[in-house]
Design a protein around this motif. Structure first.
Motif, PDB file in Angstrom:
ATOM      1  N   SER A   1       0.937  -1.258   0.018  1.00  0.00           N
ATOM      2  CA  SER A   1       0.170  -0.141   0.050  1.00  0.00           C
ATOM      3  C   SER A   1       0.859   1.104   0.176  1.00  0.00           C
ATOM      4  N   ARG A   2       1.985   1.332   0.647  1.00  0.00           N
ATOM      5  CA  ARG A   2       2.841   2.318   0.793  1.00  0.00           C
ATOM      6  C   ARG A   2       3.783   2.235  -0.611  1.00  0.00           C
TER       7      ARG A   2
ATOM      8  N   GLU B   1       1.043  10.703   6.606  1.00  0.00           N
ATOM      9  CA  GLU B   1       0.410   9.887   5.630  1.00  0.00           C
ATOM     10  C   GLU B   1      -1.247   9.723   6.065  1.00  0.00           C
TER      11      GLU B   1
ATOM     12  N   THR C   1      -4.117   7.256   5.042  1.00  0.00           N
ATOM     13  CA  THR C   1      -4.460   6.209   4.447  1.00  0.00           C
ATOM     14  C   THR C   1      -6.101   5.703   4.783  1.00  0.00           C
TER      15      THR C   1
ATOM     16  N   TYR D   1      -6.807  10.935  -0.014  1.00  0.00           N
ATOM     17  CA  TYR D   1      -5.770  10.006   0.808  1.00  0.00           C
ATOM     18  C   TYR D   1      -4.765   9.719   0.115  1.00  0.00           C
TER      19      TYR D   1
ATOM     20  N   HIS E   1      -3.012   6.978   0.214  1.00  0.00           N
ATOM     21  CA  HIS E   1      -3.215   5.548   0.071  1.00  0.00           C
ATOM     22  C   HIS E   1      -4.625   4.934   0.263  1.00  0.00           C
TER      23      HIS E   1
END
Length: 628
Positions: free
Chosen positions: A282-283, A388, A390, A462, A464
């Motif tokens: 995902s990252r 971040e 997510t 977002y 991710h």
């Protein structure tokens, strides 16, 4: 008073016991009866002088032979002459009809019983150097497929499958879903892998490796642990250590399984493995393809090997001593794994190199003798660390593990928003245990496959987006279908806004991945497939779970996809030796690259030939092992 048993009753009891002994006893009795008929009538004919009209008297041997022929074949008496002789032979023929018809019935029944027994899969396996797979699950087909590829270079490889499933059903399903077994033969047996008697059927003492799948049961880990216990503590087990690869779902059961395994079992923590790969992918979209490439046997995979010629030399020298293999770490004599070690480390006697290669026989020592144009080498700037955001859509038992794993990598101020229409979502989310304070949770109940609700969430805001399947509430196919609907809605939202959204999805069944690719998500993590690949690798490589444990741990070095321009000049032809040197100067290990194909798709190349020329474009990436 003690009742006296008559001799006739004892005789009848003895006769009943012999008759109940099976097909062999019945055939024996028929043989005795036949012999009695032949001898009796042979003696009568020889003594009385009964003969055919105009024929000579028969001696005992000739009379017995004539009797035998009429016992076996009723048509033989068709040419007899003389009524007395015909009468005697008619009696013989009638007795023969009784004996032969009974014999045919007994043989038919015995053969049918034997076939039934064989169909049940209860006969002992006498193979040697075979791979055993215990239990039945959807993962078994991928495990067999990978072992078939690994076995191509072996002579007469065998895979033995044992589960509580019907033998014929197992064979039919394997034939349908793994049609090309190449030179491998699969043998199926019905039994309980936790039972010592049933274990002996598959001959584990002569096995090469053993794979224990997590069965489809209410408490699968208990069954797996009991099977490990039955293997390792069996009084009749071999002295040599087993090579066992076992699937464990709940990490809480791993410690018990390790104790029971006693150093003979490699544990594949299925949910933990998938959760970590989902987080890493995902990252860094595209990373799951790198893990898949390293795990499957089609292409390059991870091996360990000793190289006496490199003793006393540095890791940097070792990295440049293989043209078609990639050195990524070392294993100490005690079995400790060190990935991306200090390039100045001197290789000691007993240390094994960890290499990525097409096959173990493709690992060829070949020191680099060319030169490197250092003007083409570039150095990356300092990485930007920022919070971040997510978005996690959907829920299954891996969601808490994904949240926990994500909290180990993100910067302070990061947020994970969870949206799912799972019953008691808030209660389930309350059990999430985060590592540190870098990640905050935002849990919302909602329909993650509704376009209106997705638009309200503004997924494009977002960094991710993660999409999980509802595989605890739905069967695999409906769960993947719902995931696919969510992905298509996300794609339409992104296209209507003319923007791109970083989306990674977990798929359960690999057959649905091709369908899901129309959604143009950045990456797909196929959970069952990855677990199967890891189990197959663990059956062949005793260090693989430790190696992947290091790859997926935030301590030490992990896999990263980094811009190719961090290492070499874009638009200029270079070889991979140059990329390898550039990565080493930055404390990293280069193992491959990710490049664009036509049509907007990407391809990953792991362990490329270091002498092959490459021209990187802006946006293309190098796969490296790096501490950050």
């Amino acid at each position: 008073m003690k009742q006296k048993i008559k001799f006739s009753s004892k005789l009848r009891y003895w006769f009943d016991k012999t008759m109940a002994a099976g097909t062999g006893a019945l055939i024996g009795w028929l043989g005795i009866i036949s012999l009695a008929i032949i001898l009796a009538f042979g003696a009568i004919i020889a003594i009385t002088g009964i003969a055919q009209e105009g024929g000579e008297n028969l001696n005992f041997a000739e009379a017995a032979w004539e009797t035998l022929m009429r016992t076996l074949d009723a048509g033989t008496m068709g040419g007899d002459t003389g009524w007395v002789f015909r009468g005697v032979m008619l009696l013989v023929t009638l007795a023969g009809i009784f004996v032969v018809s009974t014999l045919i019935g007994v043989l038919s029944s015995g053969i049918e019983s034997k076939l039934d027994e064989l169909r049940k899969g209860r006969s002992e396996v006498l193979e040697k150097d075979h791979t055993i797979i215990f239990n039945w699950s959807p993962s078994i087909f991928d495990v067999i497929s990978e072992l078939v590829i690994a076995n191509e270079s072996r002579r007469r490889p065998r895979i033995v499958v044992m589960s509580d499933k019907d033998k014929v059903e197992m064979e039919e399903e394997i034939a349908a879903k793994v049609p090309d077994l190449k030179n491998t033969k699969v043998i199926c047996r019905h039994g309980d892998p936790t039972d010592l008697y049933d274990l002996a059927i598959v001959n584990p003492n002569a096995s090469r490796s053993i794979v224990i799948l997590s069965p489809e049961a209410a408490d699968p880990d208990s069954s797996v642990v009991k099977t490990i216990l039955a293997l390792t503590q069996n009084p009749s087990r071999r002295d040599e250590k087993y090579r066992i690869a076992a699937e464990i779902r709940d990490p809480a059961n791993a410690e018990l399984a390790e104790i029971v395994g006693g150093g003979e079992a490699q544990l594949v923590l299925a949910d933990d493995l998938i959760s970590r790969i989902v987080v890493h992918s995902s990252r860094q979209p595209g990373l799951s393809a790198v893990y898949t490439e390293l795990l499957d046997f089609d292409g390059s995979e991870i091996y360990t090997a000793e190289e006496p010629k490199l003793e006393g030399k540095s890791i940097a020298e070792a990295a440049m001593s293989y043209e078609t293999s990639t050195v990524i770490g070392i294993v100490s004599p005690e079995g400790q794994v060190d990935l991306n070690p200090d390039k100045a480390h001197r290789i000691e006697k007993g240390e094994r190199l960890i290499l990525v290669a097409e096959d173990d026989d493709a690992i060829t020592y070949k020191p680099f003798t060319g030169s490197i144009d250092r003007s083409l080498i570039r150095k990356a700037g300092e990485p930007r660390i920022a919070p971040e955001r997510t978005l996690l859509l959907g829920w299954n038992r891996r969601a808490p593990m994904i949240a926990s794993e994500l909290s180990r990598f993100v910067a302070p101020g990061s947020v994970l928003t969870i949206v799912a229409d799972t019953p008691d979502l808030a209660a389930k989310a309350s059990h999430i245990r985060l590592n540190g304070d870098n990640l905050a949770l935002d849990v919302r109940e909602g329909d993650s496959s509704s376009r209106a609700e997705l638009r309200a969430l503004d997924p494009l805001s977002y960094d991710h987006v993660l999409v999980l399947g509802y595989n605890e509430d739905l069967d695999p196919q409906p769960a993947d279908t719902r995931t696919l609907v969510t992905l298509l809605h996300l794609r339409q939202i992104a296209e209507s806004a003319g923007r791109h959204s970083s989306v990674v999805s977990e798929m359960i069944d690999i057959r649905n991945r091709e369908l899901a690719e129309v959604s143009k998500a950045d990456d797909f993590v196929v959970s069952n497939k990855l677990v199967s690949l890891m189990l197959a690798q663990a059956a062949e490589n005793e260090y693989i779970t430790r190696i992947f444990g290091c790859l997926l741990d935030e301590d030490g070095s992990e896999l990263y996809l980094k811009p190719a321009t961090d290492y070499v000049e874009a638009g200029v032809e270079v070889d991979f030796y140059t990329v390898t040197i550039s990565a080493m100067l930055q404390g990293q290990t280069a193992i491959g690259y990710r490049r664009r194909n036509g049509g907007g798709t990407w391809s990953v190349s792991i362990n490329p030939s270091k002498s092959a020329k490459i021209t990187f474009a802006d946006g293309e990436q190098v796969v490296v092992l790096s501490p950050n």
